[in-house]
Design a protein around this motif. Sequence first.
Motif, short mmCIF file in Angstrom:
data_model
loop_
_atom_site.label_atom_id
_atom_site.label_comp_id
_atom_site.label_asym_id
_atom_site.label_seq_id
_atom_site.Cartn_x
_atom_site.Cartn_y
_atom_site.Cartn_z
N VAL A 95 0.95 -1.33 -0.14
CA VAL A 95 -0.20 0.06 -0.18
C VAL A 95 0.86 1.13 0.13
N HIS A 96 0.79 2.05 -1.29
CA HIS A 96 1.84 2.99 -1.33
C HIS A 96 0.83 4.44 -1.48
N PHE A 97 1.01 5.41 -0.61
CA PHE A 97 0.20 6.54 -0.73
C PHE A 97 0.99 7.61 -1.32
N PRO A 98 0.31 8.28 -2.49
CA PRO A 98 1.34 9.26 -3.19
C PRO A 98 1.25 10.59 -2.34
N CYS A 154 5.42 4.69 1.58
CA CYS A 154 5.37 3.14 1.37
C CYS A 154 4.81 2.52 2.89
N ALA A 155 3.64 2.65 3.16
CA ALA A 155 2.93 2.28 4.29
C ALA A 155 3.19 0.78 4.52
N GLU A 175 -7.71 0.57 -0.82
CA GLU A 175 -7.26 -0.18 -2.05
C GLU A 175 -5.89 -0.65 -2.15
N PRO A 176 -5.37 -1.98 -2.16
CA PRO A 176 -3.99 -2.18 -2.26
C PRO A 176 -3.49 -1.51 -3.38
N THR A 177 -2.06 -1.23 -3.34
CA THR A 177 -1.26 -0.93 -4.63
C THR A 177 -0.92 -2.16 -5.36
#
Length: 683
Positions: free
Chosen positions: A376-379, A393-394, A430-432
């Motif tokens: 799960v990566h948040f922009p 990069c959680a 939502e997973p990356t």
Amino acid sequence: MSGPDVRGATEPLLQVRGLTAELDTPAGIARAVDGLDFDVSAGETMALLGESGCGKSMTAGALMRLLPDVGYIAAGSVRLAGRELTALTEAQMRASRGSDMAMIFQEPATSLNPVLTVLQQIAEVLRTHRGLDGSAARARALELLNAVGIPDAARRLDEYPFQFSGGMKQRVMIAMALAGEPKLLLADEPTTALDVTIQAQVLDLLATLQRERGMAVLLITHDLGVVARMAHQVGVMYAGQLIERAPRDAFFSRPAHPYSQLLFDALPDASRRGPDGRATELATIPGSVPPLTTAFAGCRFADRCPRAWSRCRDEAPDWHAVGGDDRGGPQQVRCHLHDPAESLRLAEPRAARPGALQAAPAERDGRLLSVRDLKVHFPIRRGVLQRVVGHVCAVDGVSLDIRAGRTLALVGESGCGKTTVGKAILRLIEPTAGAVSLDGQDVGSLSRDALRSLRARMQMVFQDPYGSLNPRMRVGEIIGEGMTALRRDKDDGELVRLLEQVGLRADMADRYPHEFSGGQRQRIAIARALAVRPSLIVCDEPTSALDVSVQAQILNLLGRLQRELGLAYLFITHNIAVVEHLAHDVAVMYLGRIVETGTVEQVLAAPQHPYTQALLSAVPRADPAAASLPQKLAGDLPSPANPPSGCHFHPRCPVAERRCSEQAPTLSGTADGRRVACWLRTG
């Protein structure tokens, strides 16, 4: 005796005499605080213990004069540094709050202003009480955030509370409380939402500030390990009254009141196992704290006390001395058992602890939950056009399995990605990348309608019960909503049983969430998750807001449900004692990655990864001898927006080598079957 003796030749910083606070409720006048007498000296910590709803937080609110709109101080005196606080005007109290006294609230999510940045909120305190503004306020705010362990503090000063994890929000609250350099700090569950390593840092910080400034602390907590480490004096509250007061060492060596003894018996402890090695059923206290609108005649604990007799129900007990005068003052208890006239009753043996748990049923075939390479990566967006300039990069490649009827505990520091893993598994986020399957069904490929029906099989208990409960719905409607939404017939009888299972009364179904304490709201959230009878429950710190007696009820309940229904739990927690008691397997997470996994016996008895070793060393124990040697992990958790190269733990690792900073190790099996991501353990 009118109250417990107070100690010390000099006048205490805080003197409370006959403090009574009442609430004007539709059910009548509730005496939430009833005739409290205690002192706290400069440089001293007094801990208040007791179940949620017994009046601990209301005591702090009365001292700060921050009672609810229907609340008022009915009687008593509160003197701080010789100044009578009950006689001050509201304007004078506003000036006193923050500079003379400050408070760390139990629920940071509702205490922080959601539309102001962290810097703006800390700067307000600095401007009002320290006269700092502009760059000076920013510099001091940065020092405070660094002191309480916020990673990448310079960047996070300009972020909003919703961008912080629950533990990080709690640290922001601590920084705000310390900003005014108060003489008295009221700490209402200050480390409840923190993992053990940050808890150790915060407790050490509070102890250091206390020594340097001579600050007094009134510590409200349900964690006996924290009490053992921090407190000088201990006060036990029940139904608005103090029922025991003692120096710390005397309290831990010989708790005198039956209620205090039951609190110790309710603690999960790996040493309390049967001859076959299975954990014993935790002791619980039947029922709940009585409504404070009750016209009490005798001892307020009598209806729940296993040693009560007729006198307890008819006559309110006086204070009685216990033993000699220990260093730090006398131990006193409000209980008929310690009346010299009842010496024979005191000699009667206490009831035996519950026996060993029955063995769990045989495991079902295969894995219930399988997670592979979950990311799960948040922009990170900046500029007018909100261009993506990086990623947080959680969760960075997590793999784990859970079988039916088993519990996997996911442990690690706050901000390492534990909660994000739980939400991504349920597709609340939502997973990356990666794959999640429940009983062979690919969760990631399901449509919204198909996912909705699958949610009957997987539920989540969130960390913040207040934020996850609809404030406009009654408790009965909240619990019954899931039954209706998932096409199960609503059964009023089942609703009552669920409430009783989690330690709530049936009449509470008609109340709203704001009418409950933090611990009671957590129980409501657990009942809501159980209502649809899922196969998997993701429990995100489900006992963090609960006192030890209610925690024991919940752990026993979860254990029984698991044995009877074959439930699987992903148990996200920082409470290692709970892991020892409830879990079968453990996965240790650090900065988005799993660093060690194995059975509870393997990982907790002989940790292999240096981070796991540091994590376990920071666990507070309910033993003053052990608690007097605080241990903490050096440094802070790096920002997931800029993680270190190689092994993420190498900047804090005491045994790191050059290879650790250059190449990330993978989870590799060891001879005993566990998996460890460490070059020094797997070659």
